[in-house]
Design a protein around this motif. Structure first.
Motif, PDB file in Angstrom:
ATOM      1  N   GLU A 178       0.853  -1.181   0.000  1.00 31.54           N
ATOM      2  CA  GLU A 178       0.000   0.000   0.000  1.00 31.54           C
ATOM      3  C   GLU A 178       0.896   1.240   0.000  1.00 31.54           C
ATOM      4  OE1 GLU A 178      -2.724   2.932   0.314  1.00 31.54           O
ATOM      5  OE2 GLU A 178      -1.258   2.721   1.940  1.00 31.54           O
ATOM      6  N   ALA A 179       0.417   2.316  -0.612  1.00 33.09           N
ATOM      7  CA  ALA A 179       1.246   3.503  -0.842  1.00 33.09           C
ATOM      8  C   ALA A 179       1.912   4.016   0.435  1.00 33.09           C
ATOM      9  CB  ALA A 179       0.398   4.598  -1.476  1.00 33.09           C
ATOM     10  N   GLY A 180       1.157   4.067   1.523  1.00 33.58           N
ATOM     11  CA  GLY A 180       1.730   4.555   2.773  1.00 33.58           C
ATOM     12  C   GLY A 180       2.833   3.648   3.287  1.00 33.58           C
ATOM     13  N   LYS A 181       2.632   2.337   3.198  1.00 31.11           N
ATOM     14  CA  LYS A 181       3.659   1.416   3.666  1.00 31.11           C
ATOM     15  C   LYS A 181       4.888   1.494   2.780  1.00 31.11           C
ATOM     16  CE  LYS A 181       4.615  -3.325   5.036  1.00 31.11           C
ATOM     17  NZ  LYS A 181       4.038  -4.655   5.315  1.00 31.11           N
ATOM     18  N   TRP A 182       4.672   1.537   1.452  1.00 30.53           N
ATOM     19  CA  TRP A 182       5.826   1.633   0.556  1.00 30.53           C
ATOM     20  C   TRP A 182       6.624   2.900   0.848  1.00 30.53           C
ATOM     21  CZ3 TRP A 182       8.053   4.926  -2.835  1.00 30.53           C
ATOM     22  CH2 TRP A 182       9.089   4.397  -3.626  1.00 30.53           C
ATOM     23  N   ALA A 183       5.928   4.014   1.081  1.00 31.80           N
ATOM     24  CA  ALA A 183       6.623   5.267   1.369  1.00 31.80           C
ATOM     25  C   ALA A 183       7.485   5.146   2.617  1.00 31.80           C
ATOM     26  CB  ALA A 183       5.623   6.413   1.519  1.00 31.80           C
TER      27      ALA A 183
ATOM     28  N   VAL B 258      -2.423  10.933  -3.426  1.00 32.58           N
ATOM     29  CA  VAL B 258      -2.937   9.563  -3.552  1.00 32.58           C
ATOM     30  C   VAL B 258      -4.236   9.411  -2.773  1.00 32.58           C
ATOM     31  CG1 VAL B 258      -2.502   7.136  -2.969  1.00 32.58           C
ATOM     32  CG2 VAL B 258      -0.672   8.532  -3.961  1.00 32.58           C
ATOM     33  N   ARG B 259      -4.240   9.910  -1.534  1.00 34.59           N
ATOM     34  CA  ARG B 259      -5.442   9.784  -0.699  1.00 34.59           C
ATOM     35  C   ARG B 259      -6.615  10.562  -1.301  1.00 34.59           C
ATOM     36  NH1 ARG B 259      -3.311   5.665   0.724  1.00 34.59           N
ATOM     37  NH2 ARG B 259      -1.911   5.571   2.520  1.00 34.59           N
ATOM     38  N   ALA B 260      -6.350  11.750  -1.831  1.00 35.11           N
ATOM     39  CA  ALA B 260      -7.415  12.550  -2.429  1.00 35.11           C
ATOM     40  C   ALA B 260      -7.993  11.865  -3.655  1.00 35.11           C
ATOM     41  CB  ALA B 260      -6.886  13.936  -2.795  1.00 35.11           C
ATOM     42  N   ALA B 261      -7.129  11.238  -4.435  1.00 37.74           N
ATOM     43  CA  ALA B 261      -7.579  10.596  -5.678  1.00 37.74           C
ATOM     44  C   ALA B 261      -8.374   9.325  -5.408  1.00 37.74           C
ATOM     45  CB  ALA B 261      -6.368  10.277  -6.553  1.00 37.74           C
TER      46      ALA B 261
ATOM     47  N   GLU C 124       8.442  16.365   3.278  1.00 40.72           N
ATOM     48  CA  GLU C 124       7.348  17.227   2.835  1.00 40.72           C
ATOM     49  C   GLU C 124       6.915  16.869   1.416  1.00 40.72           C
ATOM     50  OE1 GLU C 124       8.242  21.334   3.244  1.00 40.72           O
ATOM     51  OE2 GLU C 124       8.447  21.240   5.432  1.00 40.72           O
ATOM     52  N   THR C 125       7.876  16.628   0.539  1.00 45.77           N
ATOM     53  CA  THR C 125       7.555  16.241  -0.834  1.00 45.77           C
ATOM     54  C   THR C 125       6.867  14.882  -0.867  1.00 45.77           C
ATOM     55  OG1 THR C 125       9.343  17.549  -1.797  1.00 45.77           O
ATOM     56  CG2 THR C 125       8.565  15.654  -3.083  1.00 45.77           C
ATOM     57  N   VAL C 126       7.365  13.947  -0.067  1.00 52.12           N
ATOM     58  CA  VAL C 126       6.757  12.622  -0.003  1.00 52.12           C
ATOM     59  C   VAL C 126       5.325  12.723   0.507  1.00 52.12           C
ATOM     60  CG1 VAL C 126       6.861  10.355   1.097  1.00 52.12           C
ATOM     61  CG2 VAL C 126       8.972  11.452   0.297  1.00 52.12           C
ATOM     62  N   GLU C 127       5.111  13.551   1.519  1.00 50.27           N
ATOM     63  CA  GLU C 127       3.770  13.670   2.090  1.00 50.27           C
ATOM     64  C   GLU C 127       2.793  14.307   1.104  1.00 50.27           C
ATOM     65  OE1 GLU C 127       2.142  13.884   6.459  1.00 50.27           O
ATOM     66  OE2 GLU C 127       3.423  15.599   5.991  1.00 50.27           O
ATOM     67  N   ARG C 128       3.261  15.276   0.316  1.00 51.40           N
ATOM     68  CA  ARG C 128       2.385  15.868  -0.697  1.00 51.40           C
ATOM     69  C   ARG C 128       1.931  14.812  -1.696  1.00 51.40           C
ATOM     70  NH1 ARG C 128       5.916  20.377  -0.436  1.00 51.40           N
ATOM     71  NH2 ARG C 128       7.077  19.632  -2.256  1.00 51.40           N
ATOM     72  N   TRP C 129       2.855  13.933  -2.083  1.00 52.13           N
ATOM     73  CA  TRP C 129       2.488  12.853  -3.006  1.00 52.13           C
ATOM     74  C   TRP C 129       1.468  11.928  -2.356  1.00 52.13           C
ATOM     75  CZ3 TRP C 129       3.244   7.509  -2.473  1.00 52.13           C
ATOM     76  CH2 TRP C 129       2.872   6.760  -3.609  1.00 52.13           C
ATOM     77  N   LEU C 130       1.683  11.585  -1.108  1.00 45.59           N
ATOM     78  CA  LEU C 130       0.768  10.672  -0.424  1.00 45.59           C
ATOM     79  C   LEU C 130      -0.599  11.319  -0.234  1.00 45.59           C
ATOM     80  CD1 LEU C 130       0.643   7.845   0.732  1.00 45.59           C
ATOM     81  CD2 LEU C 130       1.435   8.749   2.923  1.00 45.59           C
ATOM     82  N   HIS C 131      -0.641  12.606   0.039  1.00 41.28           N
ATOM     83  CA  HIS C 131      -1.928  13.299   0.142  1.00 41.28           C
ATOM     84  C   HIS C 131      -2.661  13.270  -1.201  1.00 41.28           C
ATOM     85  CE1 HIS C 131      -0.788  15.880   3.909  1.00 41.28           C
ATOM     86  NE2 HIS C 131      -1.045  14.625   4.208  1.00 41.28           N
TER      87      HIS C 131
ATOM     88  N   ALA D  87      -0.585   8.029 -13.624  1.00 41.49           N
ATOM     89  CA  ALA D  87      -0.103   9.390 -13.407  1.00 41.49           C
ATOM     90  C   ALA D  87       0.533   9.533 -12.027  1.00 41.49           C
ATOM     91  CB  ALA D  87      -1.252  10.382 -13.572  1.00 41.49           C
ATOM     92  N   LEU D  88      -0.084   8.925 -11.005  1.00 46.05           N
ATOM     93  CA  LEU D  88       0.485   8.995  -9.662  1.00 46.05           C
ATOM     94  C   LEU D  88       1.754   8.155  -9.557  1.00 46.05           C
ATOM     95  CD1 LEU D  88      -2.797   8.914  -7.572  1.00 46.05           C
ATOM     96  CD2 LEU D  88      -1.091  10.754  -7.556  1.00 46.05           C
ATOM     97  N   GLY D  89       1.823   7.084 -10.327  1.00 41.42           N
ATOM     98  CA  GLY D  89       3.054   6.301 -10.385  1.00 41.42           C
ATOM     99  C   GLY D  89       4.182   7.106 -11.002  1.00 41.42           C
ATOM    100  N   ASP D  90       3.890   7.832 -12.076  1.00 41.28           N
ATOM    101  CA  ASP D  90       4.897   8.694 -12.691  1.00 41.28           C
ATOM    102  C   ASP D  90       5.323   9.803 -11.736  1.00 41.28           C
ATOM    103  OD1 ASP D  90       5.097   7.314 -15.079  1.00 41.28           O
ATOM    104  OD2 ASP D  90       3.581   8.530 -16.096  1.00 41.28           O
TER     105      ASP D  90
END
Length: 231
Positions: free
Chosen positions: A60-65, A222-225, A213-220, A91-94
């Motif tokens: 899962e995205a959070g665990k991978w991060a 993912v959660r929004a999508a 911070e950059t990682v968290e923006r990506w994870l947010h 797109a989120l993978g890219d």
């Protein structure tokens, strides 16, 4: 399963595959965001879907991060695969590939790659004398060449900030594994000592801390999508 990014990893990706090798796969998926609002969260062991023969793992995205922020070599390589090894790219993978450097930090790279290899090579010392069965010798050779690969990849990552997945000279690693399995423990010890000495002299471009911070923006993102409002 909402797969964001997946690809072929392991021996096939490194160029170390043999006719007996399986094709291993790794991926990142997004759990529905509403699942994080309930009693049974998709975290920990529940955040990984694993099957064997061949090995297929989806985190899962959070665990991978979290794994990638620790510079876990197995997780990290997913974001650095050559383009032809990706099987699913969204797109989120890219976006994840685009920020892969944000997960890196000098100390964690050094510990995750070289530190782990040093610990694992100590296990070889007790059984790498060439006196065991052919099957055990084959396993030891594989273990040794992958640890040498780990050291080489980690040293290059530490020196350049870039993780090279596909090895330039796979035969060098195969030959090393065979020599260690035949009793060449001193060569393995010398290789590790030399790598530790070189890394100690490198002025790494890697930061002291990852860019959370950059990682968290990506994870947010993912959660929004992947959020659906309750009916």
């Amino acid at each position: 399963m909402n797969v964001l990014l997946s690809g072929i990893v392991g021996s096939t990706a490194y160029g170390l595959a043999t006719p007996e090798s399986d094709v291993d796969r790794l991926g990142v998926y997004a759990a529905p965001t509403e699942q994080f609002h309930g009693l049974h969260l998709p975290i920990g062991k529940k955040a990984s879907k694993v099957s064997t023969n061949p090995d297929v793992t989806f985190h899962e995205a959070g665990k991978w991060a979290g794994l990638a922020l620790g510079c876990n070599p197995t997780a990290t390589e997913l974001a650095w695969l050559p383009d032809d090894l990706y099987e699913t790219r969204t797109a989120l993978g890219d976006d994840l590939i685009a920020i892969r450097g944000a997960f890196l930090s000098a100390g964690r790279v050094r510990d995750a790659y070289l530190g782990y290899a040093v610990a694992q090579f100590k296990r070889l010392e007790s059984r790498g004398d060439g006196s065991f069965s052919a099957d055990t010798r084959k396993r030891t050779a594989k273990h040794a060449r992958h640890l040498y690969r780990l050291v080489s990849q980690g040293e290059l990552l530490y020196a350049t900030g870039h993780l090279q997945i596909r090895l330039d000279d796979p035969e060098k690693f195969r030959s090393f594994g065979e020599r260690v399995a035949a009793g060449g423990i001193e060569e393995a010890r010398a290789m590790l000592a030399a790598a530790e000495e070189r890394i100690g002299r490198i002025r790494t471009p890697l930061p002291e801390r990852p860019d959370e911070e950059t990682v968290e923006r990506w994870l947010h993102a993912v959660r929004a999508a992947h959020y659906s409002a309750p009916a």
